[in-house]
Design a protein around this motif. Structure first.
Motif, PDB file in Angstrom:
ATOM      1  N   ALA A 157      42.928  51.545  45.861  1.00 59.84           N
ATOM      2  CA  ALA A 157      42.099  50.761  46.782  1.00 59.84           C
ATOM      3  C   ALA A 157      40.632  50.807  46.376  1.00 59.84           C
ATOM      4  N   SER A 158      40.189  51.960  45.871  1.00 55.25           N
ATOM      5  CA  SER A 158      38.776  52.086  45.498  1.00 55.25           C
ATOM      6  C   SER A 158      38.429  51.270  44.260  1.00 55.25           C
ATOM      7  N   ALA A 159      39.431  50.845  43.484  1.00 59.32           N
ATOM      8  CA  ALA A 159      39.159  49.977  42.337  1.00 59.32           C
ATOM      9  C   ALA A 159      38.549  48.652  42.766  1.00 59.32           C
ATOM     10  N   ILE A 160      38.792  48.268  44.008  1.00 64.09           N
ATOM     11  CA  ILE A 160      38.226  47.005  44.510  1.00 64.09           C
ATOM     12  C   ILE A 160      36.708  47.080  44.609  1.00 64.09           C
ATOM     13  N   ALA A 161      36.151  48.273  44.604  1.00 70.01           N
ATOM     14  CA  ALA A 161      34.687  48.389  44.563  1.00 70.01           C
ATOM     15  C   ALA A 161      34.141  47.775  43.273  1.00 70.01           C
ATOM     16  N   ALA A 162      34.911  47.870  42.180  1.00 72.86           N
ATOM     17  CA  ALA A 162      34.495  47.231  40.930  1.00 72.86           C
ATOM     18  C   ALA A 162      34.602  45.707  41.052  1.00 72.86           C
ATOM     19  N   TYR A 163      35.652  45.244  41.695  1.00 72.83           N
ATOM     20  CA  TYR A 163      35.821  43.808  41.942  1.00 72.83           C
ATOM     21  C   TYR A 163      34.609  43.240  42.679  1.00 72.83           C
ATOM     22  N   TYR A 164      34.103  44.004  43.634  1.00 70.08           N
ATOM     23  CA  TYR A 164      32.896  43.597  44.371  1.00 70.08           C
ATOM     24  C   TYR A 164      31.764  43.257  43.411  1.00 70.08           C
ATOM     25  N   GLY A 165      31.586  44.074  42.388  1.00 66.23           N
ATOM     26  CA  GLY A 165      30.538  43.798  41.407  1.00 66.23           C
ATOM     27  C   GLY A 165      30.831  42.560  40.569  1.00 66.23           C
ATOM     28  N   TRP A 166      32.092  42.388  40.201  1.00 64.85           N
ATOM     29  CA  TRP A 166      32.451  41.241  39.355  1.00 64.85           C
ATOM     30  C   TRP A 166      32.219  39.913  40.067  1.00 64.85           C
ATOM     31  N   VAL A 167      32.343  39.918  41.395  1.00 65.12           N
ATOM     32  CA  VAL A 167      32.116  38.683  42.141  1.00 65.12           C
ATOM     33  C   VAL A 167      30.692  38.170  41.912  1.00 65.12           C
ATOM     34  N   PHE A 168      29.733  39.092  41.779  1.00 65.86           N
ATOM     35  CA  PHE A 168      28.360  38.671  41.492  1.00 65.86           C
ATOM     36  C   PHE A 168      28.276  37.968  40.142  1.00 65.86           C
ATOM     37  N   ALA A 169      29.011  38.481  39.149  1.00 71.39           N
ATOM     38  CA  ALA A 169      29.010  37.847  37.826  1.00 71.39           C
ATOM     39  C   ALA A 169      29.603  36.448  37.896  1.00 71.39           C
ATOM     40  N   LEU A 170      30.704  36.305  38.624  1.00 72.14           N
ATOM     41  CA  LEU A 170      31.333  34.996  38.765  1.00 72.14           C
ATOM     42  C   LEU A 170      30.401  34.016  39.473  1.00 72.14           C
ATOM     43  N   MET A 171      29.771  34.463  40.539  1.00 73.72           N
ATOM     44  CA  MET A 171      28.857  33.584  41.270  1.00 73.72           C
ATOM     45  C   MET A 171      27.654  33.205  40.413  1.00 73.72           C
ATOM     46  N   LEU A 238      42.839  34.156  35.188  1.00 70.47           N
ATOM     47  CA  LEU A 238      43.259  34.876  36.384  1.00 70.47           C
ATOM     48  C   LEU A 238      43.932  36.202  36.018  1.00 70.47           C
ATOM     49  N   GLU A 239      44.737  36.184  34.952  1.00 71.19           N
ATOM     50  CA  GLU A 239      45.372  37.421  34.498  1.00 71.19           C
ATOM     51  C   GLU A 239      44.342  38.443  34.042  1.00 71.19           C
ATOM     52  N   ALA A 240      43.196  37.959  33.531  1.00 76.99           N
ATOM     53  CA  ALA A 240      42.152  38.875  33.056  1.00 76.99           C
ATOM     54  C   ALA A 240      41.589  39.710  34.203  1.00 76.99           C
ATOM     55  N   TRP A 241      41.548  39.149  35.409  1.00 73.81           N
ATOM     56  CA  TRP A 241      41.079  39.915  36.560  1.00 73.81           C
ATOM     57  C   TRP A 241      42.016  41.092  36.834  1.00 73.81           C
ATOM     58  N   ILE A 242      43.328  40.846  36.724  1.00 75.07           N
ATOM     59  CA  ILE A 242      44.300  41.919  36.944  1.00 75.07           C
ATOM     60  C   ILE A 242      44.184  42.969  35.846  1.00 75.07           C
ATOM     61  N   GLU A 243      43.975  42.516  34.607  1.00 75.00           N
ATOM     62  CA  GLU A 243      43.791  43.464  33.509  1.00 75.00           C
ATOM     63  C   GLU A 243      42.558  44.339  33.742  1.00 75.00           C
ATOM     64  N   ALA A 244      41.501  43.725  34.253  1.00 75.70           N
ATOM     65  CA  ALA A 244      40.280  44.483  34.532  1.00 75.70           C
ATOM     66  C   ALA A 244      40.516  45.517  35.629  1.00 75.70           C
ATOM     67  N   LEU A 245      41.244  45.126  36.677  1.00 72.66           N
ATOM     68  CA  LEU A 245      41.553  46.077  37.752  1.00 72.66           C
ATOM     69  C   LEU A 245      42.411  47.227  37.240  1.00 72.66           C
ATOM     70  N   GLU A 246      43.369  46.913  36.350  1.00 75.00           N
ATOM     71  CA  GLU A 246      44.208  47.966  35.779  1.00 75.00           C
ATOM     72  C   GLU A 246      43.375  48.928  34.932  1.00 75.00           C
ATOM     73  N   ALA A 247      42.411  48.394  34.192  1.00 72.48           N
ATOM     74  CA  ALA A 247      41.538  49.245  33.372  1.00 72.48           C
ATOM     75  C   ALA A 247      40.724  50.190  34.258  1.00 72.48           C
ATOM     76  N   VAL A 248      40.206  49.651  35.359  1.00 68.67           N
ATOM     77  CA  VAL A 248      39.438  50.479  36.295  1.00 68.67           C
ATOM     78  C   VAL A 248      40.327  51.551  36.906  1.00 68.67           C
ATOM     79  N   LEU A 249      41.533  51.166  37.295  1.00 62.86           N
ATOM     80  CA  LEU A 249      42.447  52.124  37.913  1.00 62.86           C
ATOM     81  C   LEU A 249      42.775  53.277  36.965  1.00 62.86           C
ATOM     82  N   GLN A 250      43.013  52.950  35.703  1.00 56.90           N
ATOM     83  CA  GLN A 250      43.315  54.002  34.729  1.00 56.90           C
ATOM     84  C   GLN A 250      42.122  54.938  34.560  1.00 56.90           C
ATOM     85  N   ARG A 251      40.918  54.386  34.547  1.00 61.74           N
ATOM     86  CA  ARG A 251      39.722  55.224  34.450  1.00 61.74           C
ATOM     87  C   ARG A 251      39.606  56.144  35.672  1.00 61.74           C
TER      88      ARG A 251
END
Length: 260
Positions: A157-171, A238-251
């Motif tokens: 669940a805490s990996a979504i904190a990284a997603y929060y940052g990526w949203v700024f890049a997308l915007m 879209l798959e790249a977002w999941i790959e990024a979340l998986e990378a964060v989770l592994q870290r």
């Protein structure tokens, strides 16, 4: 009601938390660690917090203590400090489990939390484990509290904190594209931000509907939304977002040692 909150570690995130608390609950006294003297002095001057001379004074003064140090510094920061029964100590450090925190803050209650920088405006969704009433009371001042049932849920669940940052890049990319296409930059920025907020609000207002169903309701056959969506799917975006979340989770799992 909690009257005093202490912060051990006054870094990047701490500033947003102090700002949000000053805005949302000005009567709450915030007591700051002296370790980062310049940072603590700035926050005290801006938001009326109180800086003490030693971390033990933070612990002595506050019913709730927030430890906002880097993950590798949590144990060192807490070891040697005296906490008391009935006190709640909250760590915001990724990868530091409740078991590890408990060993250095006993007999106080140990809690993990993952607030975001939007705490500063009272809009942070904050992860919490366990669902401690004092911790919940603090973070409900800063937004929405989402408590998980066990610690195994906390890391993904805490990996979504990284997603929060990526949203700024997308915007930011969307704003730049729109401006490059001839739209005034201020208009482009407001349009992208309000559109993103509108999408989130639609999802929140319809908790009984899948987000994919909301997408299908507006991505009509032959329309521009469907056209763009197919382009994203073909490129694997879209798959790249999941790959990024998986990378964060592994870290995160590596840092935690499967939750230390």
């Amino acid at each position: 009601m909690i009257e005093r909150l202490g912060l051990v570690g006054v870094g990047h995130l701490a500033g947003y938390l102090v700002e949000g608390l000053a805005r949302m609950c000005p009567e709450l006294e915030v007591v700051l660690s002296p370790r980062n003297a310049d940072r603590s002095a700035q926050l005290a001057a801006r938001f009326g917090a109180r800086v003490v001379t030693h971390n033990q004074e933070v612990c002595d003064a506050a019913e709730v203590v927030l430890v906002t140090t880097r993950p590798g510094d949590v144990e060192e920061a807490c070891r040697g400090l005296s906490f008391r029964a009935g006190q709640t100590v909250i760590s915001t450090a990724a990868g530091v489990g409740v078991g590890t925190l408990s060993t250095v803050v006993r007999p106080a209650s140990a809690v993990r939390a993952m607030p975001l920088t939007c705490s500063a405006i009272g809009r942070s969704p904050t992860l919490l484990f366990p669902d401690d009433p004092s911790a919940r009371a603090i973070f409900e001042l800063l937004g929405t509290v989402l408590a998980v049932e066990d610690e195994a849920q906390f890391t993904p669940a805490s990996a979504i904190a990284a997603y929060y940052g990526w949203v700024f890049a997308l915007m930011d990319d969307a704003v730049s594209w729109c401006a490059d296409a001839g739209v005034p930059k201020a208009t482009a920025r407001a349009l992208v931000l309000e559109t993103t907020r509108g999408a989130a609000e639609m999802g929140l207002r319809h908790p009984d509907r899948k987000l994919a169903d909301l997408l299908d309701s507006l991505a009509t056959p032959g329309g521009v939304t469907r056209l763009g969506l197919r382009t994203l799917e073909r490129s694997g975006s879209l798959e790249a977002w999941i790959e990024a979340l998986e990378a964060v989770l592994q870290r995160l799992r590596g840092a935690a040692g499967t939750e230390r």
